[in-house]
Design an enzyme around this catalytic site. Sequence first.
Site, mmCIF file in Angstrom:
data_model
loop_
_atom_site.group_PDB
_atom_site.id
_atom_site.type_symbol
_atom_site.label_atom_id
_atom_site.label_comp_id
_atom_site.label_asym_id
_atom_site.label_seq_id
_atom_site.Cartn_x
_atom_site.Cartn_y
_atom_site.Cartn_z
ATOM 1 N N CYS A 1 0.803 -1.222 0.000
ATOM 2 C CA CYS A 1 0.000 0.000 0.000
ATOM 3 C C CYS A 1 0.836 1.273 0.000
ATOM 4 O O CYS A 1 0.387 2.314 -0.487
ATOM 5 C CB CYS A 1 -0.992 0.008 1.162
ATOM 6 S SG CYS A 1 -0.252 -0.094 2.802
ATOM 7 N N HIS B 1 -1.747 1.566 7.350
ATOM 8 C CA HIS B 1 -2.198 1.651 5.963
ATOM 9 C C HIS B 1 -1.826 3.011 5.380
ATOM 10 O O HIS B 1 -1.882 4.031 6.080
ATOM 11 C CB HIS B 1 -3.713 1.443 5.924
ATOM 12 C CG HIS B 1 -4.299 1.424 4.548
ATOM 13 N ND1 HIS B 1 -3.814 0.620 3.540
ATOM 14 C CD2 HIS B 1 -5.350 2.108 4.012
ATOM 15 C CE1 HIS B 1 -4.530 0.813 2.449
ATOM 16 N NE2 HIS B 1 -5.452 1.712 2.696
#
Length: 311
Positions: free
Chosen positions: A90, A166
């Site tokens: 990510c 994230h």
Amino acid sequence: MSGGWNTIESDAGVFTYLVENLGVKNVQFEELISLDAEFLRQQSPVYGVIFLFKYPTGERPTGVPRDGSFDRDVADEDLFFAAQTIQNACGTQALLSVLLNKEDEIDLGPQLKEFKEFTRAFPSELRGEALSNSELIRDVHNSFARSSPFVDETQRIATEDDDVYHFIAYTPINGVLYELDGLQPAPISHGPCSNDEFPDKVIPVLQHRINRYPANEIRFNLLAMVRDLRIRALEIGDQDWLYRENQKRSAWQWENALRRHNFVGFINEILKGVVRSKLKEGGSAYDKWVEEASSRTLARMEGNSRKNESG
């Protein structure tokens, strides 16, 4: 080679040299230590920001975002958005979400230009698969992972008790401030926004998101993607600033080299050398050395115990 994606750090030096190794020209990352629109504006031109935050492992995407609104009508040809299809990618996916939407402002280099052209008509799910299967992008990404003989990131599965982090991107595209999160079903629009307005528009969005967390949660990181600041220093003739930027680049290169190196063997050889020298001094010297080390450890443990009791 396993073909997996390893975890990389949210670090300005890592991201700067990662995009450089992908062939991108004249781009760097700057860490933002506060949500300050004026400081962000001083880094102009700012292409976007990469936001790292703790992701609730039990949270799943819903039909309505908590902030902004899904833009399901934007054409795939007008905006690059890729679904996240693989773990640990990510960070690179977030920075590509900015880069591949800025080809008119940034020299992407031949490889990323080719990748974008190849995926131009793909839906987000297929773009995510194409990104995950790109050997070039994966190899460059993995070259910035910390070397560790103990953890295989390709085998690790997050649990409800883990701290999972994230990366997502915020960037203005075609007059709209977008949040690009590969775990969401579509780009999220936060309203009209020009490139010049971006610092003033993105800071309140970030602040509102951070405010949803408990007051003691401080594990956030924000990186701005900007034009190479050495260019700006040269344009205005600021030699001191240019010197500082060059020194920063040298420090980043050194830190990235250390990240790639596995020091376990080096440390093991030092320990063996120390033990050999003590054994040469004789058994009594070795026993005395071990006894002294044990005594110091016990004293430290007792001191810590007393501190905990008084607290």
